[in-house]
Design an enzyme around this catalytic site. Structure first.
Site, short mmCIF file in Angstrom:
data_model
loop_
_atom_site.label_atom_id
_atom_site.label_comp_id
_atom_site.label_asym_id
_atom_site.label_seq_id
_atom_site.Cartn_x
_atom_site.Cartn_y
_atom_site.Cartn_z
N TYR A 113 -2.33 1.17 15.82
CA TYR A 113 -1.07 0.65 15.28
C TYR A 113 -0.06 0.65 16.42
O TYR A 113 0.30 1.71 16.94
CB TYR A 113 -0.57 1.51 14.11
CG TYR A 113 -1.33 1.28 12.83
CD1 TYR A 113 -0.87 0.36 11.88
CD2 TYR A 113 -2.51 1.96 12.57
CE1 TYR A 113 -1.55 0.14 10.71
CE2 TYR A 113 -3.21 1.75 11.39
CZ TYR A 113 -2.73 0.83 10.47
OH TYR A 113 -3.42 0.61 9.30
N HIS A 148 -5.31 -7.57 12.86
CA HIS A 148 -5.67 -7.39 11.45
C HIS A 148 -4.49 -7.63 10.52
O HIS A 148 -4.59 -8.41 9.57
CB HIS A 148 -6.23 -5.98 11.24
CG HIS A 148 -6.79 -5.75 9.88
ND1 HIS A 148 -6.04 -5.28 8.82
CD2 HIS A 148 -8.04 -5.96 9.39
CE1 HIS A 148 -6.80 -5.18 7.75
NE2 HIS A 148 -8.01 -5.59 8.07
N HIS A 149 -3.39 -6.96 10.74
CA HIS A 149 -2.17 -7.25 9.97
C HIS A 149 -0.94 -6.82 10.76
O HIS A 149 -1.04 -6.04 11.72
CB HIS A 149 -2.21 -6.60 8.56
CG HIS A 149 -2.08 -5.11 8.56
ND1 HIS A 149 -3.15 -4.26 8.43
CD2 HIS A 149 -0.99 -4.31 8.64
CE1 HIS A 149 -2.74 -3.01 8.43
NE2 HIS A 149 -1.44 -3.00 8.56
N HIS A 204 -1.39 -4.02 13.62
CA HIS A 204 -2.63 -3.26 13.46
C HIS A 204 -3.74 -4.03 14.17
O HIS A 204 -4.10 -5.14 13.78
CB HIS A 204 -2.97 -3.11 11.97
CG HIS A 204 -4.32 -2.49 11.73
ND1 HIS A 204 -5.01 -2.65 10.55
CD2 HIS A 204 -5.11 -1.72 12.51
CE1 HIS A 204 -6.16 -2.01 10.62
NE2 HIS A 204 -6.25 -1.44 11.80
N HIS A 264 1.21 -1.18 -2.36
CA HIS A 264 0.92 -0.19 -1.32
C HIS A 264 0.42 1.12 -1.93
O HIS A 264 1.03 1.68 -2.83
CB HIS A 264 2.19 0.10 -0.51
CG HIS A 264 1.99 1.09 0.59
ND1 HIS A 264 1.34 0.78 1.77
CD2 HIS A 264 2.33 2.41 0.69
CE1 HIS A 264 1.31 1.84 2.55
NE2 HIS A 264 1.90 2.85 1.91
N HIS A 323 -2.32 4.62 -0.27
CA HIS A 323 -3.05 5.09 0.89
C HIS A 323 -4.55 5.02 0.60
O HIS A 323 -4.98 4.21 -0.23
CB HIS A 323 -2.58 6.48 1.29
CG HIS A 323 -1.25 6.48 1.98
ND1 HIS A 323 -0.54 7.60 2.31
CD2 HIS A 323 -0.47 5.44 2.41
CE1 HIS A 323 0.59 7.29 2.91
NE2 HIS A 323 0.67 5.97 2.98
N MET A 337 0.43 7.38 -2.18
CA MET A 337 1.60 6.64 -2.62
C MET A 337 1.20 5.69 -3.75
O MET A 337 0.02 5.38 -3.90
CB MET A 337 2.22 5.84 -1.47
CG MET A 337 2.80 6.68 -0.37
SD MET A 337 3.62 5.63 0.90
CE MET A 337 4.36 6.91 1.92
#
Length: 621
Positions: free
Chosen positions: A240, A272-273, A343, A422, A424, A497
């Site tokens: 990241y 990737h993002h 990422h 979102h 985890h 989360m």
């Protein structure tokens, strides 16, 4: 009993020999004959009069890290079908493409192109719980074209969203886990294939996209590229990368009206993002930084750059704001500093690759009627909420209550047009539903194949109107079968989360509308479970909540009681302004919203086990 007979003639022996030889040949031929349900690709003749029209393929994604395998597709909502084109740069003896619940090689819905040594075949197949592949008795992938082109071998085929075949994957809104594999030797029979013994991989895409035209951009639109500064991608699987970029001095207020990705050529399979965050306007100066987001020596002020402006993931197209709204950037009350987070997924550990990828913001000084805003729904980031260990499925729900929407929303309500879900690593699904008058009225967003490795803005299927007094419930699904200790809420990747960042207009002061169970009732739970297991001495209140969860004796009963507590006990409501202060009012000890009627999941027609009738797709359908 005598086996040999000395009276047996030579002629009889000869006849017996050739009869046995003929039988053996029949067996061998039968074992190598063409599969009854598969299509012989070499026998697919090109007929210009019946060839499919050249369809636009607006969506595409590289599947493997080299970019040798690319999937492109188009959607016909009228026919409930997906048209797919698979390009193989260097075809050897075949290729596998499939879909499964979470990218597993087992119990997957597959389409396979394979070489028997003499001919090539195409067929609908499936894998069992050990990865063994079998041809499907119901062939639902229709091959339209197979040909060699200058850039590789192309397969064009289609499949309905729903086939009504229990072995097939239901293509629906949200994340689709695509699996792929390469065959490096011929297969006399497809039954010889086991996915665990070939080179495979997984990619995630949004297969179905809203069928809405993109609005026109204003004539005075300008662009701002927030991109990585020619960084060297680390030769590790996951990185990241964070970069701070400053807006021009005294930049007046603009509206972001569209954003899109900018990918360095050659890095399409590694980036990737990406996300762009606006820093808090309360932080006057954010130092320059370009480096790992996980570096413990990075400037602490980067942690105050959390307001999402743009988000992109592999396979996503450009994101357009509605014609009446734009995301504000610049001007009084905003920050000059943006944080780009990229990422990089580099499983081949490629060294020395440089990258200047990022997000291009299209913005206009001609302000639209409304400022767009982003609101957080779901659960507060707190260890008060937790998931027991060894759970196949466990649900947590966060509430935005009627009291909060009545207090904080404007009289005309708000229009929700997109959201970003979102969780985890334990998250498996997220669903936000609008409740009015005790009845579930509309799903704002849902992804039951959610992956924390693929988070992208999702356009709502239709504009959702949220009025004063409405309730928004965000429900997350978790799996902790691989964990031996409880998973508490928090910011760490091994914590959890449950969030939905909804994009809406007009912008209000309501920035966060989330909840957590009342701590007083959680302490009663700890005391009860400890007494139930014969532990009369409860440390309730003497140690933190995380420690109390870890000290519990976890069994099925403890998990069931915790689930019941979360669904019935009063909760604390965080109805927060953008200043992080609560709106005036009493927000503790709030009752769980009453829902008397729930929405039924839409079903697909299945008549006699057949899928909906297929019709040709015309461009633009």
């Amino acid at each position: 009993m005598r086996i040999c007979n000395k009276n047996l003639r030579l002629q009889d022996v000869t006849i017996m020999y050739f009869t046995a030889l003929a039988a053996l040949m029949v067996i061998l031929v039968a074992s190598y004959q063409a599969p009854s349900n598969a299509i012989e690709v070499s026998g697919l003749k090109s007929n210009p009069s019946s060839a499919p029209p050249r369809l636009p393929m607006p969506f595409r994604v590289p599947l493997d890290p080299h970019g040798d395998l690319q999937l492109a597709w188009n959607i016909s909502y009228a026919d409930q079908e997906v048209y797919m084109e698979l390009r193989v740069a260097d075809l050897q003896h075949g290729v596998v493409l499939g879909m499964s619940d979470r990218g597993e090689l087992t119990n997957a819905d597959l389409v396979v192109l394979w070489d028997s040594g003499a001919n090539s075949y195409f067929g609908d197949a499936w894998s069992d719980n050990e990865g063994h592949v079998s041809l499907d008795s119901q062939q639902d992938y229709e091959l339209l074209e197979a040909k060699h082109k200058s850039d590789g071998f192309h397969l064009l085929f289609k499949r309905p969203f729903s086939t009504c075949d229990p072995r097939d994957y239901l293509i629906e809104e949200g994340t689709v886990h695509i699996i792929y594999g390469f065959l490096d030797k011929p297969l006399a029979s497809l039954d010889q294939l086991n996915l665990s013994r070939i080179h495979t991989g997984v990619q995630r895409v949004l297969m179905l996209r809203p069928d809405t035209p993109s609005p026109a951009l204003p004539p005075d639109v300008q662009t701002l590229d927030v991109v990585a500064p020619n960084v060297v991608i680390p030769n590790q699987e996951t990185t990241y990368w964070c970069f701070i970029q400053a807006l021009p001095e005294n930049m007046p207020k603009n509206h972001i009206v569209m954003y899109e990705s900018v990918i360095t050529p050659g890095n399409e399979a590694i980036v990737h993002h990406m996300e762009v965050f606006e820093c808090s306007p309360d932080v006057r100066d954010v130092p320059e930084y370009s480096g790992s987001c996980d570096d413990k020596m990075k400037p602490g002020k980067l942690n105050f750059c959390r307001h999402v402006l743009a988000a992109w993931a592999m396979g996503a197209e450009a994101f357009y704001y509605p014609p009446d709204a734009g995301m504000p950037m610049g001007g009084p009350g905003s920050s000059r500093f943006l944080r780009l987070e990229v990422h990089y997924h580099n499983p081949l550990l490629i060294s020395g690759r440089r990258d200047s990828s990022g997000i291009r913001l299209h913005h206009s000084p001609s302000l639209r009627r409304y400022d767009a805003g982003i609101m957080e729904l779901g659960l507060v980031y707190t260890p008060i909420m937790a998931i027991p260990p060894k759970q196949h499925t466990f649900y947590l729900s966060g509430y935005c209550t009627s009291k909060c929407t009545q207090t904080a929303l404007p009289p005309g309500g708000i229009h929700v047009f997109a959201s970003q879900l979102h969780t985890h690593l334990a998250g498996r699904g997220v669903r936000t539903v609008l409740v009015r008058g005790g009845k579930e009225l509309e799903v704002i967003q849902e992804d039951q194949h959610f992956s924390t490795h693929y988070q992208v803005n999702l356009k709502s299927p239709s504009m959702v109107f949220v009025l004063q007094g409405d309730v928004l419930i965000t429900k997350c699904t978790y799996n902790t079968e691989d964990r031996s200790t409880p998973t508490v809420g928090g910011f760490g990747i091994m914590e959890e989360m449950c969030v939905n960042y909804i994009h809406y207009y007009p912008r209000t002061k309501l920035e966060l509308c989330k909840s957590h169970v009342e701590p007083e009732y959680l302490q009663k739970y700890f005391s009860f479970i400890n007494r139930f297991h014969g532990n009369d001495r409860c440390v309730c209140g003497e140690v933190g909540v995380t420690e109390q969860y870890s000290q519990l004796q976890w069994d099925a009963f403890a998990g069931e009681v915790l689930d019941s507590l979360y669904n019935t006990a009063p909760f604390s409501m965080h109805c927060n302004q953008s200043s992080a202060r609560l709106f005036p009012g009493e927000w503790d000890m709030q009752p769980v919203p009453l829902v008397t009627s729930i929405l039924e999941k839409p079903s697909y027609p299945c008549e006699g086990g057949a899928h909906p009738t297929s019709r040709p797709l015309t461009p633009g359908a």
